[in-house]
Design a protein around this motif. Structure first.
Motif, PDB file in Angstrom:
ATOM      1  N   GLY A 194     -10.351  -5.087 -11.817  1.00 17.61           N
ATOM      2  CA  GLY A 194      -9.293  -4.588 -10.939  1.00 17.61           C
ATOM      3  C   GLY A 194      -9.617  -4.722  -9.469  1.00 17.61           C
ATOM      4  O   GLY A 194      -8.859  -4.265  -8.606  1.00 17.61           O
ATOM      5  N   ASP A 195     -10.724  -5.376  -9.128  1.00 21.64           N
ATOM      6  CA  ASP A 195     -11.094  -5.527  -7.717  1.00 21.64           C
ATOM      7  C   ASP A 195     -10.248  -6.602  -7.022  1.00 21.64           C
ATOM      8  O   ASP A 195      -9.702  -7.491  -7.668  1.00 21.64           O
ATOM      9  N   ILE A 196     -10.208  -6.453  -5.708  1.00 16.19           N
ATOM     10  CA  ILE A 196      -9.385  -7.338  -4.883  1.00 16.19           C
ATOM     11  C   ILE A 196     -10.294  -8.356  -4.203  1.00 16.19           C
ATOM     12  O   ILE A 196     -11.215  -7.967  -3.480  1.00 16.19           O
ATOM     13  N   SER A 197     -10.040  -9.624  -4.408  1.00 14.82           N
ATOM     14  CA  SER A 197     -10.911 -10.625  -3.770  1.00 14.82           C
ATOM     15  C   SER A 197     -10.186 -11.418  -2.683  1.00 14.82           C
ATOM     16  O   SER A 197     -10.824 -12.129  -1.908  1.00 14.82           O
ATOM     17  N   LEU A 198      -8.885 -11.331  -2.652  1.00 17.06           N
ATOM     18  CA  LEU A 198      -8.126 -11.885  -1.521  1.00 17.06           C
ATOM     19  C   LEU A 198      -7.071 -10.883  -1.128  1.00 17.06           C
ATOM     20  O   LEU A 198      -6.382 -10.318  -1.993  1.00 17.06           O
ATOM     21  N   LEU A 199      -6.954 -10.644   0.158  1.00 21.20           N
ATOM     22  CA  LEU A 199      -5.881  -9.794   0.660  1.00 21.20           C
ATOM     23  C   LEU A 199      -5.601 -10.198   2.094  1.00 21.20           C
ATOM     24  O   LEU A 199      -6.481 -10.158   2.956  1.00 21.20           O
ATOM     25  N   GLN A 200      -4.392 -10.658   2.299  1.00 21.70           N
ATOM     26  CA  GLN A 200      -3.958 -10.978   3.654  1.00 21.70           C
ATOM     27  C   GLN A 200      -2.595 -10.345   3.829  1.00 21.70           C
ATOM     28  O   GLN A 200      -1.896 -10.068   2.865  1.00 21.70           O
ATOM     29  N   MET A 201      -2.228 -10.071   5.047  1.00 23.33           N
ATOM     30  CA  MET A 201      -0.911  -9.493   5.262  1.00 23.33           C
ATOM     31  C   MET A 201      -0.429  -9.886   6.633  1.00 23.33           C
ATOM     32  O   MET A 201      -1.207  -9.944   7.580  1.00 23.33           O
ATOM     33  N   ASP A 202       0.870 -10.209   6.712  1.00 22.15           N
ATOM     34  CA  ASP A 202       1.449 -10.256   8.037  1.00 22.15           C
ATOM     35  C   ASP A 202       2.898  -9.821   7.961  1.00 22.15           C
ATOM     36  O   ASP A 202       3.571 -10.015   6.953  1.00 22.15           O
ATOM     37  N   GLY A 203       3.356  -9.194   9.019  1.00 22.66           N
ATOM     38  CA  GLY A 203       4.717  -8.672   9.034  1.00 22.66           C
ATOM     39  C   GLY A 203       4.687  -7.213   9.400  1.00 22.66           C
ATOM     40  O   GLY A 203       3.920  -6.796  10.278  1.00 22.66           O
ATOM     41  N   ASN A 204       5.507  -6.453   8.743  1.00 26.95           N
ATOM     42  CA  ASN A 204       5.561  -5.026   9.053  1.00 26.95           C
ATOM     43  C   ASN A 204       5.684  -4.209   7.786  1.00 26.95           C
ATOM     44  O   ASN A 204       6.641  -4.348   7.029  1.00 26.95           O
ATOM     45  N   PHE A 205       4.680  -3.380   7.559  1.00 28.33           N
ATOM     46  CA  PHE A 205       4.688  -2.459   6.432  1.00 28.33           C
ATOM     47  C   PHE A 205       4.407  -1.056   6.940  1.00 28.33           C
ATOM     48  O   PHE A 205       3.462  -0.857   7.719  1.00 28.33           O
ATOM     49  N   THR A 206       5.176  -0.091   6.492  1.00 32.15           N
ATOM     50  CA  THR A 206       4.707   1.286   6.648  1.00 32.15           C
ATOM     51  C   THR A 206       3.639   1.489   5.578  1.00 32.15           C
ATOM     52  O   THR A 206       3.568   0.725   4.608  1.00 32.15           O
TER      53      THR A 206
END
Lengths: 240, 262, 262, 240, 240, 262
Positions: A194-206
């Motif tokens: 259940g581990d995360i090995s990729l995480l990217q984000m762009d934009g707008n999140f609360t």
């Protein structure tokens, strides 16, 4: 506002391409599609087409890149010139460099690189058609190609994005959602832990939108995982 | 031998962190001392030198005139670059940016762009024909860890310091600045955490960065929303670690934003 | 040692050919199995994936708008590129095309251009000002010999598969294709022969290509005329070998042309 | 004639920025401004800002550049993109290559390179703001950075230009004098011997004008030398 | 049709420059024109000017390009910026890469490379003026430069093209024939055996036209061969 | 060992010079034999091949049409390049120009530009819109020392040899030259001296160049004024050496200028 932004992204619970918010696009994976590579895979996923070729463990060039305690895992992500709307000039650009880097880091945790010191494991990901989500398609393909090469892995690594379009959280954005949406969150997970090995984000999140998108991307990854496993079973299952 | 030494060093730093401490005595959520100096040199349209501990990043802004992109005919253009200058570290080399440098530039770019830090619609001069092109150039002078946060901070400070050049007949008159500022609409900052063994610490210094398992950068805007994130490194995070880190990042973001003067 | 092994392998293959056979059992004038798949992906304006034995080449066509060359103000522009992707062979490297790749692109380009495969005069939109620029990009995915013939075949299949994009106000509307085809006026194909010792065989596979003395590629158009030729390799041909090979190539060309559907 | 040329360069004995013909611009030097470098210096001189970082003696890459009888002294002069009016594209251009070369040759005579065979001494000069005279500013900074790195030197090397503007010989040209003046003569000297280690010229000098400019640049160098020495004294003086 | 195409290419049996269809342009070859090179030659041929410089056998850089059983023969064909109508940007382009490759392959069969394992024989061909036929001029020059360097060869390699203009087969195309003609067939032969070591073609030939052009190019090569031999006799004849 | 041999060779040459002689028997202020051949090939708008002893440099001029720089709207543009071709020396390599080559091009450029050798105002065709761009390309064919002087001489000889191409509708008609010359207003030449031990000698040959301590190039115009200077090499000059060398250079400049025919 960008020219061409749709007025609504979701009408009567259906997205522009007819999917439900939590529905990923159709995905098809085949392992062992190339003769010369040690391992390979082809992924077709909602218009995206990626072919991954894996070579290794093999000698490292240039020599000074070798590591004495493990194999170096190198990913080379590349878009074909005809894979996008505007022809892409051949050659590495900044986007490809970043995606190659995060793809390596997404896969590194599952490959038993310590078994092969002083060698390289090279994976070449070719995007033949791009339709939003090429990095997730590429990670998904690379993962199967490494397995197909017979290199020991703790698990496969599926990838999937979630995002925000017209204020709603949806999984696996299509082209128009990606272009005009408000946020994108590509993720890769290691299903067994259940581990995360990729995480990217762009934009707008609360913060709460982020959590919702996170869970949706995770569920998407799990669905992709099944298709990855099936692809390997299709090729190797008969041997069991 | 080199990797044996590296492992010993890693264990040492991880052990300290397991005990709730850090090699340089900071708390898990403490930044190293930060200073921001603006208006460095008169050729840049805006500039800032950020020191974060021993890390030094200078950002300079140049404004050029150009054509809007055809799919955004009413908007100016933003371009973000970073260079790890070879004098900044014994291991950097002259030459085109390598993947880690490109990653920094792209994550800072996303933070600025996605938060709407610059109101790009106000940078359009003639629809579809003439607009401002904003070049943000980060110049890393001394590399002692955590370039993401220092890079973003210097970029925002330089953007806030920027004055538009004078324009006549569609051409820039160099050497004559106006008093007009850039239309800054948001103040994104980045907070970067390193996972080392069992702990996740803010603002890794060079020693911590060298041994970290994974990295998580969270860009937060002035309303507390996330505008960019980037996981790095060869290790992983658990979902809980990610949720906690995002929360911690949002808190520290407020502190950083206070350092950015209008 | 390596070159000793190479010599033994060469002798082995040459001996088989001297006996009128080939390592993979084919006749001297046989192609390996060929399949052509078109319409791969929707972003290309035309595309084709050719498999020739274990060799796989994908060609994609992109149509852009641009200006005609000043010495041909009434004609469109053709540009042909090839890339041997590093995944296609253990010995290929990422980077700009090397001479063998450039040679493939240039010989395919000459075959298309000189046969008049595309009626470039019909690609002019406004004399001297606006025309279609046709980009043919060959993407070699799996390299198992004879890229010339597979490259040309995939390029022509992709050109035949192409539909012009929609244009408004001199700009391409991406995502909307018309039903208009490219003006294809000829169907050149390439037939490549390898001279190995005393024999000259069609469509060398990887093993044969590695040991061949010389190579002769003949591009033939639909009327049976030659439109391009290229000798390669460090060996030579006698004049008689060349005349015979040209004749054999013209015969096989007809077979290949049948595989290309309008 | 170039657009923007001033009518007069000197009015009532004063130059456009108020200086006398033989007056150099204000100069400030600080040694040891960077943590990672073995030695460093920052020079602010009449609007110019240069930071120099020195590494070495250290291993030479690529190996074949090493010399068996001495260290190679390599200078890399670079202008930041924002240091000039028109943004400078990152990367080496022909001007930077020439300046790096003449800067190396200006410093080589004072460094005891023969003490460190098979090694490299690398100096990286970053121009953060340019206001005419960046090469002299850079040489001046590089010289202090090498000293700050503890590398034995026969002397420091100060640099300063003289030139001709509106027919008059002046020292240390400012931006507008550099752009529209008639001649420029950047020089570097070795103060203890009086020898010349850098000399470039472009423009128009009669033989007698050249002599006058030469002496003025030399005197300028000597003034810069004092500030260089003070910078080192400020940092190391307390130890004596 | 291209702007500038002449109405007729042959009038009363004479080509636009006054030649008969089977007549090559005037050609002049001098061996040993450079001091530094181990061997060199200058060829002036109907407006083309090529200078070839040969070095070797010598050490191979980079080392991994060396072959354990023979010398590598490397040709570098380059056009001077001022040698063509539109200034040519310095640097290797795709055309130069292809010509360098086929030139190497044209010369390889005659050089006793097996006598010099692990070395390189480098030939640099500079085109100082281009007037159609530069690759044939270059091969012709390179061949003499290798001989002038004293490297053992089975034979010299002359090159010459034939083509089709206005429907007629002619030898050794000039600029306007090359630009507006219908076909071009550059060839190189090994005179003592009659074997073909370079053959390229583009344009349109029926099989019988091809045969006619082939024979004409071959005869052209034989004429060039005589001039090559004379050039070597001029330089070395007196020693006999 | 190599540097020991180099030192012995250096001592030998320096000893000869200390005795007032030179390795090749010349006086301290003698050039090697110089020949200038112009009008080499018809594609260049002007050309010259200079032989200075065994050194051979060809310069070619190409004239293109383009836009004046915005700060000099009434002037043409000059661009000067040099290439040390890999055939010119066993140690040169193919590839982009390295610092010594760039230095030669830049010093020749300054000599031409600063002396006003070309009256660039006469190269403007339409103010701010259309002007001649003069490309001077030095092509070093044989490197036996002193490329500065040979490069400058070939460049000036080629400029003097230049005839403007024919222009119609703002486009060059290739192949048709006019009889109009370039507006040449000055004749700068360069004289280069090598300091070897106690002596300073003109026009160093290859052996002298290899062992010299320092180099001084002086560009002198037709009125005897200096228009460019460049010190090179890892050694130094005393002020007196510089003043003397400048004077000697001015004298020799007159001789060189005589070789340049209008």
């Amino acid at each position: 506002m960008k020219v061409g932004t749709p007025e609504k992204f979701i009408v009567k619970g259906k997205r522009l391409d007819g999917r439900a918010p939590d529905e990923i696009r159709p995905i098809k994976i085949e392992a062992g599609v190339l003769k010369r590579a040690d391992g390979s895979a082809r992924v077709e996923w909602g218009g995206n087409i990626a072919v991954a070729a894996c070579y290794g463990p093999r000698e490292v060039h240039p020599r000074h890149m070798a590591k004495p305690d493990k194999a170096v895992l190198r990913i080379n992500y590349n878009m074909a010139p005809f894979s996008v709307s505007d022809r892409k000039r051949p050659g590495t650009d900044r986007r490809s460099m970043e995606i190659s880097k995060v793809t390596s880091e997404a896969l590194e945790p599952v490959v038993f690189t310590h078994l092969y010191p002083n060698t390289a494991i090279d994976v070449f990901v070719e995007i033949l058609n791009a339709a939003a989500g090429t990095r997730c398609t590429g990670i998904t393909a690379a993962s199967v190609a490494i397995a197909d090469a017979g290199i020991p892995m703790k698990d496969l690594v599926p990838a999937c994005a979630a995002g925000k379009v017209g204020g709603e959280i949806v999984v696996d954005l299509c082209d128009i959602e990606d272009n005009f949406g408000e946020a994108d969150l590509p993720m890769a997970i290691i299903p067994r832990t259940g581990d995360i090995s990729l995480l990217q984000m762009d934009g707008n999140f609360t913060p709460s939108e982020f959590k919702k998108a996170f869970e949706m991307a995770k569920t998407g990854c799990e669905q992709v995982y099944k298709v990855q496993m099936d692809a390997l079973r299709n090729k190797y299952g008969k041997m069991e | 031998m080199e990797h044996v030494v590296a492992e010993i060093r890693r264990d040492h730093i991880a052990n300290i962190i397991r005990d709730g401490k850090r090699v340089d005595g900071r708390g898990f959520d403490d930044y190293r001392p930060i200073t921001i100096e603006t208006d460095i040199g008169h050729k840049a349209d805006g500039s800032a030198l950020v020191k974060m501990g021993d890390t030094q990043v200078m950002a300079g802004i140049k404004l050029l005139l150009g054509q809007p992109f055809s799919d955004m005919p009413n908007s100016g253009v933003l371009t973000t670059n970073a260079e790890l200058r070879p004098g900044a570290s014994p291991t950097f080399e002259a030459g085109p940016p390598k993947p880690p440098t490109v990653e920094i530039a792209r994550v800072v770019d996303r933070g600025i762009r996605e938060s709407g830090a610059i109101d790009v619609d106000k940078l359009c001069i003639t629809e579809g024909e003439l607009c401002w092109i904003v070049f943000v150039d980060m110049h890393v002078l001394d590399y002692s860890g955590n370039l993401f946060d220092a890079g973003m901070l210097s970029s925002m400070a330089a953007l806030l310091d920027t004055r538009l050049p004078k324009v006549e007949d569609g051409k820039i008159i160099y050497g004559e600045k106006t008093n007009n500022k850039l239309p800054i609409a948001n103040k994104p900052v980045e907070t970067t955490f390193a996972k080392i063994g069992s702990g996740v610490v803010l603002d890794p210094n060079l020693d911590e960065e060298r041994v970290m398992d994974a990295r998580l950068t969270v860009a937060t805007d002035k309303s507390g929303d996330m505008c960019a994130m980037q996981k790095g490194g060869e290790g992983t995070f658990t979902p809980d670690e990610i949720f906690e880190t995002v929360e911690r990042g949002a808190k520290k973001a407020k502190e950083l934003q206070k350092l950015l003067k209008d």
